[in-house]
Design a protein around this motif. Structure first.
Motif, PDB file in Angstrom:
ATOM      1  N   VAL A  57       0.837  -1.206   0.000  1.00  0.00           N
ATOM      2  CA  VAL A  57       0.000   0.000   0.000  1.00  0.00           C
ATOM      3  C   VAL A  57       0.871   1.255   0.000  1.00  0.00           C
ATOM      4  N   VAL A  58       1.891   1.265   0.840  1.00  0.00           N
ATOM      5  CA  VAL A  58       2.773   2.431   0.911  1.00  0.00           C
ATOM      6  C   VAL A  58       3.496   2.616  -0.423  1.00  0.00           C
ATOM      7  N   PHE A  59       3.973   1.537  -1.011  1.00  0.00           N
ATOM      8  CA  PHE A  59       4.670   1.631  -2.299  1.00  0.00           C
ATOM      9  C   PHE A  59       3.717   2.120  -3.390  1.00  0.00           C
ATOM     10  N   GLY A  60       2.537   1.543  -3.420  1.00  0.00           N
ATOM     11  CA  GLY A  60       1.577   1.925  -4.455  1.00  0.00           C
ATOM     12  C   GLY A  60       1.103   3.360  -4.312  1.00  0.00           C
ATOM     13  N   TYR A  61       0.876   3.804  -3.076  1.00  0.00           N
ATOM     14  CA  TYR A  61       0.372   5.156  -2.849  1.00  0.00           C
ATOM     15  C   TYR A  61       1.456   6.199  -3.092  1.00  0.00           C
ATOM     16  N   SER A  62       2.684   5.882  -2.683  1.00  0.00           N
ATOM     17  CA  SER A  62       3.739   6.899  -2.791  1.00  0.00           C
ATOM     18  C   SER A  62       4.449   6.878  -4.144  1.00  0.00           C
ATOM     19  N   GLU A  66       2.028   8.792  -6.546  1.00  0.00           N
ATOM     20  CA  GLU A  66       2.740  10.048  -6.329  1.00  0.00           C
ATOM     21  C   GLU A  66       2.205  10.829  -5.129  1.00  0.00           C
ATOM     22  N   GLY A  67       1.876  10.123  -4.043  1.00  0.00           N
ATOM     23  CA  GLY A  67       1.457  10.775  -2.808  1.00  0.00           C
ATOM     24  C   GLY A  67       2.545  10.615  -1.760  1.00  0.00           C
ATOM     25  N   ALA A  69       4.181   8.908   1.456  1.00  0.00           N
ATOM     26  CA  ALA A  69       4.172   7.538   1.981  1.00  0.00           C
ATOM     27  C   ALA A  69       3.464   7.473   3.330  1.00  0.00           C
ATOM     28  N   SER A  70       3.582   8.514   4.140  1.00  0.00           N
ATOM     29  CA  SER A  70       2.948   8.498   5.462  1.00  0.00           C
ATOM     30  C   SER A  70       1.427   8.625   5.359  1.00  0.00           C
ATOM     31  N   ASP A  71       0.920   9.216   4.273  1.00  0.00           N
ATOM     32  CA  ASP A  71      -0.531   9.369   4.100  1.00  0.00           C
ATOM     33  C   ASP A  71      -1.210   8.046   3.755  1.00  0.00           C
ATOM     34  N   ALA A  72      -0.455   7.067   3.302  1.00  0.00           N
ATOM     35  CA  ALA A  72      -1.047   5.805   2.852  1.00  0.00           C
ATOM     36  C   ALA A  72      -1.672   5.023   4.001  1.00  0.00           C
ATOM     37  N   LEU A  73      -1.187   5.200   5.209  1.00  0.00           N
ATOM     38  CA  LEU A  73      -1.703   4.421   6.337  1.00  0.00           C
ATOM     39  C   LEU A  73      -2.620   5.231   7.259  1.00  0.00           C
ATOM     40  N   LYS A  74      -2.982   6.453   6.873  1.00  0.00           N
ATOM     41  CA  LYS A  74      -3.894   7.268   7.683  1.00  0.00           C
ATOM     42  C   LYS A  74      -5.333   6.814   7.455  1.00  0.00           C
ATOM     43  N   TRP A  75      -6.133   6.926   8.495  1.00  0.00           N
ATOM     44  CA  TRP A  75      -7.524   6.497   8.411  1.00  0.00           C
ATOM     45  C   TRP A  75      -8.318   7.382   7.452  1.00  0.00           C
ATOM     46  N   SER A  76      -8.011   8.676   7.377  1.00  0.00           N
ATOM     47  CA  SER A  76      -8.759   9.578   6.494  1.00  0.00           C
ATOM     48  C   SER A  76      -8.579   9.181   5.028  1.00  0.00           C
ATOM     49  N   THR A  77      -7.413   8.690   4.676  1.00  0.00           N
ATOM     50  CA  THR A  77      -7.173   8.228   3.310  1.00  0.00           C
ATOM     51  C   THR A  77      -8.043   7.020   3.006  1.00  0.00           C
TER      52      THR A  77
END
Length: 89
Positions: A57-62, A66-67, A69-77
């Motif tokens: 998830v972190v690899f795919g999101y960041s 192009e987001g 990496a820390s936003d990938a595991l936030k609940w709001s995301t």
């Protein structure tokens, strides 16, 4: 003379083949002691799946998305992603 040879050959007792006696072996059972119990292996595999999923998830999101990496595991995301999947947005 041939009769005598045949006659003497018949008189000799035939040696019976001795039945081979099986060699008695002590049956030893191989007991393997597990270093890691099965229940712990199952837990480890599940944890490895979770870690691999989080890394994916972190690899795919960041990288791909192009987001950050820390936003990938936030609940709001994830709320936003679930809202998109459920058709609320």
């Amino acid at each position: 003379m041939t009769n005598e040879l045949n006659h003497t050959a018949k008189e000799q007792p035939k040696k019976k083949r001795q039945a081979e006696t099986p060699v008695e072996e002590k049956s030893t059972r191989w007991v393997q002691i597990r270093l890691i119990p099965i229940w712990l292996r199952i837990i480890l595999v599940l944890l490895l799946f979770i870690v691999a999923g989080a890394i994916g998830v972190v690899f795919g999101y960041s990288v791909i998305g192009e987001g950050n990496a820390s936003d990938a595991l936030k609940w709001s995301t994830w709320e936003h992603i679930l809202d998109i999947l459920n058709g609320k947005q």
